[in-house]
Design an enzyme around this catalytic site. Structure first.
Site, short mmCIF file in Angstrom:
data_model
loop_
_atom_site.label_atom_id
_atom_site.label_comp_id
_atom_site.label_asym_id
_atom_site.label_seq_id
_atom_site.Cartn_x
_atom_site.Cartn_y
_atom_site.Cartn_z
N CYS A 93 0.80 -1.23 0.00
CA CYS A 93 0.00 0.00 0.00
C CYS A 93 0.84 1.29 0.00
O CYS A 93 1.37 1.65 -1.03
CB CYS A 93 -0.98 -0.05 1.17
SG CYS A 93 -2.34 1.10 0.96
N HIS A 192 -3.25 -5.63 2.62
CA HIS A 192 -2.68 -5.28 3.93
C HIS A 192 -2.66 -6.43 4.94
O HIS A 192 -3.19 -7.49 4.70
CB HIS A 192 -3.56 -4.20 4.54
CG HIS A 192 -3.06 -2.83 4.32
ND1 HIS A 192 -1.83 -2.40 4.74
CD2 HIS A 192 -3.65 -1.76 3.75
CE1 HIS A 192 -1.70 -1.13 4.43
NE2 HIS A 192 -2.78 -0.71 3.83
N1 GLN Z 1 -1.99 6.92 2.55
C1 GLN Z 1 -2.20 6.05 1.45
C2 GLN Z 1 -3.63 6.04 0.91
O1 GLN Z 1 -4.56 6.29 1.63
C3 GLN Z 1 -1.79 4.65 1.82
C4 GLN Z 1 -2.56 4.11 2.96
C5 GLN Z 1 -2.20 2.72 3.32
O2 GLN Z 1 -1.03 2.32 3.33
N2 GLN Z 1 -3.23 1.99 3.71
O3 GLN Z 1 -3.81 5.81 -0.27
#
Ligand code: GLN
Length: 246
Positions: A93, A192
């Protein structure tokens, strides 16, 4: 055999227990008698590309990505050198977004990326979140990779190969059915959490990629994955009832 794993920015990029992936890689390697050395590398640390077989970056909120991005871009040439030389890498992510060309946040700030993946990311107005299942061809099985995603950014591939095809969920951008990116032995993904605990087939694939640079083709003796596969299957069945059983 020894696996040398570099965990990048563990204190900044660790959303939803992403660091659990490092524990799983370590355990699955050690169960096969493979020694594992994990080095934590963060802001200002030097990174010798020859020192590692596998790099891991977790996800992070925009603020933490902002703290890490300039330092990561400075380390970019070392990371690219390592990947060009065959090292494996997994980025989740927020870490994945920073390995593309740039990430434009919802406040309009542009965080430069490393450019390892030919892709860019821009924030959309609705977060893409929920359970996700993808098909990853290279795994050589019909068993999907399952996980959950939660991101505001939409990633568009500009020539980069996707990691997989979305069966259920949003993936890179919610529109083109691509999920993640792949370049040589580097993998970026939106999935994730301790992703590898629910996907032992992906965990072993990554271990083999990481070990082959130093040791050539490596056969990993099978482990008893009854519990892991039961979780994989029950999540898939619970959230994807229409897609049936594989
Ligand atoms: N901040 C980034 C987004 O919202 C990544 C978030 C994350 O790693 N879940 O796209």
């Amino acid at each position: 055999m020894k696996l040398r794993l570099c965990h990048l920015y563990p204190e900044l990029l660790n959303l939803y227990g992403d660091r659990g992936n490092v524990l799983i890689l370590r355990r699955r390697a050690e169960w096969r008698g493979i020694e594992v050395e994990v080095t934590r590398i963060s802001l200002g640390d030097k990174l010798d590309p020859k020192d590692y077989d596998l790099f891991f970056l977790g996800g992070g909120p925009d603020q933490e990505q902002g703290v890490a991005s300039a330092d990561l871009v400075a380390k970019g040439p070392w990371l690219k050198e390592a990947v060009e030389a065959g090292a494996a890498l997994m980025a989740i992510c927020g870490g994945y977004q920073l390995l593309g060309e740039y990430y434009r946040t919802s406040t309009g700030e542009t965080l430069p990326g490393v450019g390892l993946f030919a892709a860019y990311t821009e924030a959309g107005n609705k977060r893409l979140k929920g359970n996700i299942a993808i098909q990853v061809e290279e795994l050589g099985t019909d068993r999907p990779v399952i996980g959950f995603e939660n991101h505001g950014g939409r990633t568009f591939l500009k020539g980069a190969r996707p990691l997989g095809r979305v069966i259920y969920g949003d993936g890179n951008n919610g529109t083109d059915q691509t999920e993640g990116a792949r370049y040589r032995n580097a993998i970026g993904t939106y999935l994730h959490g301790p992703l590898l605990s629910k996907n032992p087939h992906l965990a072993d694939y990554l271990l083999r990629l990481a070990l082959q640079r130093r040791y050539g083709e490596v056969e990993l003796p099978p482990l008893d994955d009854t519990l892991e596969l039961a979780v994989n299957q029950s999540v898939y069945q619970r959230f994807l009832p229409k897609k049936g059983k594989w």
